[in-house]
Scaffold this motif. Structure first.
Motif, PDB file in Angstrom:
ATOM      1  N   LEU A  62       0.824  -1.204   0.000  1.00 46.80           N
ATOM      2  CA  LEU A  62       0.000   0.000   0.000  1.00 46.80           C
ATOM      3  C   LEU A  62       0.862   1.259   0.000  1.00 46.80           C
ATOM      4  CD1 LEU A  62      -2.973   0.931   0.193  1.00 46.80           C
ATOM      5  CD2 LEU A  62      -2.678   0.976   2.667  1.00 46.80           C
ATOM      6  N   ARG A  63       1.973   1.183   0.701  1.00 43.79           N
ATOM      7  CA  ARG A  63       2.842   2.353   0.859  1.00 43.79           C
ATOM      8  C   ARG A  63       4.014   2.373  -0.128  1.00 43.79           C
ATOM      9  NH1 ARG A  63       2.750   1.031   7.245  1.00 43.79           N
ATOM     10  NH2 ARG A  63       0.782   2.079   7.723  1.00 43.79           N
ATOM     11  N   GLY A  64       4.121   1.336  -0.942  1.00 47.94           N
ATOM     12  CA  GLY A  64       5.287   1.177  -1.804  1.00 47.94           C
ATOM     13  C   GLY A  64       5.255   1.977  -3.091  1.00 47.94           C
ATOM     14  N   THR A  65       6.412   2.045  -3.706  1.00 50.44           N
ATOM     15  CA  THR A  65       6.562   2.710  -4.986  1.00 50.44           C
ATOM     16  C   THR A  65       5.932   1.874  -6.086  1.00 50.44           C
ATOM     17  OG1 THR A  65       8.652   3.615  -4.210  1.00 50.44           O
ATOM     18  CG2 THR A  65       8.285   3.642  -6.578  1.00 50.44           C
ATOM     19  N   ARG A  66       5.300   2.549  -7.041  1.00 47.11           N
ATOM     20  CA  ARG A  66       4.679   1.857  -8.167  1.00 47.11           C
ATOM     21  C   ARG A  66       5.445   2.195  -9.443  1.00 47.11           C
ATOM     22  NH1 ARG A  66      -0.977   4.133  -7.940  1.00 47.11           N
ATOM     23  NH2 ARG A  66       0.104   5.900  -7.026  1.00 47.11           N
ATOM     24  N   ASP A  67       5.215   1.388 -10.464  1.00 51.28           N
ATOM     25  CA  ASP A  67       5.900   1.638 -11.734  1.00 51.28           C
ATOM     26  C   ASP A  67       5.207   2.762 -12.511  1.00 51.28           C
ATOM     27  OD1 ASP A  67       3.646   0.572 -13.032  1.00 51.28           O
ATOM     28  OD2 ASP A  67       4.608  -1.347 -13.467  1.00 51.28           O
ATOM     29  N   GLY A  68       5.665   3.005 -13.717  1.00 48.19           N
ATOM     30  CA  GLY A  68       5.130   4.081 -14.544  1.00 48.19           C
ATOM     31  C   GLY A  68       3.667   3.916 -14.934  1.00 48.19           C
ATOM     32  N   HIS A  69       3.133   2.726 -14.767  1.00 46.97           N
ATOM     33  CA  HIS A  69       1.726   2.465 -15.080  1.00 46.97           C
ATOM     34  C   HIS A  69       0.863   2.442 -13.820  1.00 46.97           C
ATOM     35  CE1 HIS A  69       2.719   1.566 -19.227  1.00 46.97           C
ATOM     36  NE2 HIS A  69       3.712   0.794 -18.774  1.00 46.97           N
ATOM     37  N   GLY A  70       1.461   2.768 -12.687  1.00 45.37           N
ATOM     38  CA  GLY A  70       0.721   2.792 -11.432  1.00 45.37           C
ATOM     39  C   GLY A  70       0.591   1.439 -10.764  1.00 45.37           C
ATOM     40  N   GLU A  71       1.287   0.442 -11.294  1.00 45.07           N
ATOM     41  CA  GLU A  71       1.212  -0.910 -10.734  1.00 45.07           C
ATOM     42  C   GLU A  71       2.376  -1.138  -9.767  1.00 45.07           C
ATOM     43  OE1 GLU A  71      -1.301  -2.898 -11.347  1.00 45.07           O
ATOM     44  OE2 GLU A  71      -2.171  -1.515 -12.804  1.00 45.07           O
ATOM     45  N   LEU A  72       2.174  -2.075  -8.845  1.00 45.26           N
ATOM     46  CA  LEU A  72       3.263  -2.443  -7.943  1.00 45.26           C
ATOM     47  C   LEU A  72       4.418  -3.042  -8.733  1.00 45.26           C
ATOM     48  CD1 LEU A  72       1.322  -4.190  -5.059  1.00 45.26           C
ATOM     49  CD2 LEU A  72       2.619  -2.074  -4.904  1.00 45.26           C
ATOM     50  N   VAL A  73       5.617  -2.781  -8.284  1.00 46.47           N
ATOM     51  CA  VAL A  73       6.767  -3.415  -8.912  1.00 46.47           C
ATOM     52  C   VAL A  73       6.749  -4.895  -8.564  1.00 46.47           C
ATOM     53  CG1 VAL A  73       8.163  -1.317  -9.044  1.00 46.47           C
ATOM     54  CG2 VAL A  73       8.258  -2.723  -6.998  1.00 46.47           C
ATOM     55  N   GLU A  74       7.480  -5.703  -9.289  1.00 49.67           N
ATOM     56  CA  GLU A  74       7.380  -7.164  -9.207  1.00 49.67           C
ATOM     57  C   GLU A  74       7.562  -7.740  -7.813  1.00 49.67           C
ATOM     58  OE1 GLU A  74       6.517 -10.886 -10.138  1.00 49.67           O
ATOM     59  OE2 GLU A  74       6.262  -9.193 -11.483  1.00 49.67           O
ATOM     60  N   GLY A  75       8.558  -7.337  -7.055  1.00 50.19           N
ATOM     61  CA  GLY A  75       8.815  -7.930  -5.738  1.00 50.19           C
ATOM     62  C   GLY A  75       7.625  -7.811  -4.798  1.00 50.19           C
ATOM     63  N   PRO A  76       7.152  -6.600  -4.503  1.00 49.30           N
ATOM     64  CA  PRO A  76       5.996  -6.469  -3.618  1.00 49.30           C
ATOM     65  C   PRO A  76       4.731  -7.124  -4.182  1.00 49.30           C
ATOM     66  CG  PRO A  76       7.146  -4.387  -3.743  1.00 49.30           C
ATOM     67  CD  PRO A  76       7.767  -5.309  -4.775  1.00 49.30           C
ATOM     68  N   PHE A  77       4.548  -7.079  -5.492  1.00 57.26           N
ATOM     69  CA  PHE A  77       3.367  -7.695  -6.094  1.00 57.26           C
ATOM     70  C   PHE A  77       3.342  -9.195  -5.814  1.00 57.26           C
ATOM     71  CE2 PHE A  77       1.226  -9.928  -9.543  1.00 57.26           C
ATOM     72  CZ  PHE A  77      -0.024  -9.328  -9.505  1.00 57.26           C
ATOM     73  N   GLY A  78       4.464  -9.855  -6.012  1.00 54.98           N
ATOM     74  CA  GLY A  78       4.545 -11.293  -5.767  1.00 54.98           C
ATOM     75  C   GLY A  78       4.377 -11.633  -4.303  1.00 54.98           C
ATOM     76  N   ALA A  79       4.936 -10.800  -3.432  1.00 50.93           N
ATOM     77  CA  ALA A  79       4.811 -11.036  -1.988  1.00 50.93           C
ATOM     78  C   ALA A  79       3.363 -10.881  -1.546  1.00 50.93           C
ATOM     79  CB  ALA A  79       5.711 -10.063  -1.222  1.00 50.93           C
ATOM     80  N   ARG A  80       2.679  -9.879  -2.082  1.00 46.05           N
ATOM     81  CA  ARG A  80       1.271  -9.676  -1.722  1.00 46.05           C
ATOM     82  C   ARG A  80       0.422 -10.836  -2.202  1.00 46.05           C
ATOM     83  NH1 ARG A  80      -2.011  -4.582  -3.797  1.00 46.05           N
ATOM     84  NH2 ARG A  80      -1.862  -5.777  -5.703  1.00 46.05           N
ATOM     85  N   LEU A  81       0.672 -11.300  -3.411  1.00 43.66           N
ATOM     86  CA  LEU A  81      -0.073 -12.436  -3.947  1.00 43.66           C
ATOM     87  C   LEU A  81       0.123 -13.671  -3.069  1.00 43.66           C
ATOM     88  CD1 LEU A  81      -1.855 -13.574  -6.198  1.00 43.66           C
ATOM     89  CD2 LEU A  81       0.230 -14.056  -7.482  1.00 43.66           C
ATOM     90  N   ALA A  82       1.356 -13.933  -2.667  1.00 44.38           N
ATOM     91  CA  ALA A  82       1.644 -15.084  -1.807  1.00 44.38           C
ATOM     92  C   ALA A  82       0.976 -14.933  -0.438  1.00 44.38           C
ATOM     93  CB  ALA A  82       3.153 -15.255  -1.650  1.00 44.38           C
ATOM     94  N   ALA A  83       1.006 -13.727   0.123  1.00 49.60           N
ATOM     95  CA  ALA A  83       0.391 -13.495   1.433  1.00 49.60           C
ATOM     96  C   ALA A  83      -1.121 -13.681   1.358  1.00 49.60           C
ATOM     97  CB  ALA A  83       0.731 -12.085   1.933  1.00 49.60           C
ATOM     98  N   ARG A  84      -1.731 -13.187   0.295  1.00 47.81           N
ATOM     99  CA  ARG A  84      -3.183 -13.357   0.148  1.00 47.81           C
ATOM    100  C   ARG A  84      -3.547 -14.823  -0.055  1.00 47.81           C
ATOM    101  NH1 ARG A  84      -5.067  -8.108  -3.475  1.00 47.81           N
ATOM    102  NH2 ARG A  84      -4.746  -6.584  -1.802  1.00 47.81           N
TER     103      ARG A  84
END
Length: 106
Positions: A62-84
């Protein structure tokens, strides 16, 4: 009378990790962020460390940096998916049946 918000009382009243995981998945992210320490306290008190990890992961995203398209960068995105996925697995698991300690006829 409790000083907790009703939504936080629901977490405090949860009797199993399955209920806590379902609550975490249902809880608005704004509540997770605003009442982070209270939620962490309730999860720690219940011994639900997987829930604390989930909260930490969601808040990093939620607090992390996003890429140029407003999406989470790969590391946090994968971690969130695994946590969910871990929370879904706990929330949807069937709790073990209580042991039958009754005396049977012989």
């Amino acid at each position: 009378m409790s000083l907790l918000l009703p939504i936080i009382e629901q977490l405090a009243d949860a009797r199993s990790d399955q209920e806590r995981a379902a609550w975490l998945l249902w809880c608005p992210l704004q509540i997770l962020g605003k009442y982070e320490m209270t939620i962490r306290n309730r999860l720690h008190h219940a011994g639900f460390l997987a829930g604390i990890t989930y909260v930490e992961t969601e808040l990093v995203c939620l607090r992390g940096t996003r890429d140029g398209h407003g999406e989470l960068v790969e590391g946090p995105f994968g971690a969130r998916l695994a946590a969910r996925e871990a929370m879904w697995a706990i929330a949807s698991s069937t709790p073990p049946a209580p042991a039958d300690h009754s005396i049977t006829e012989v």
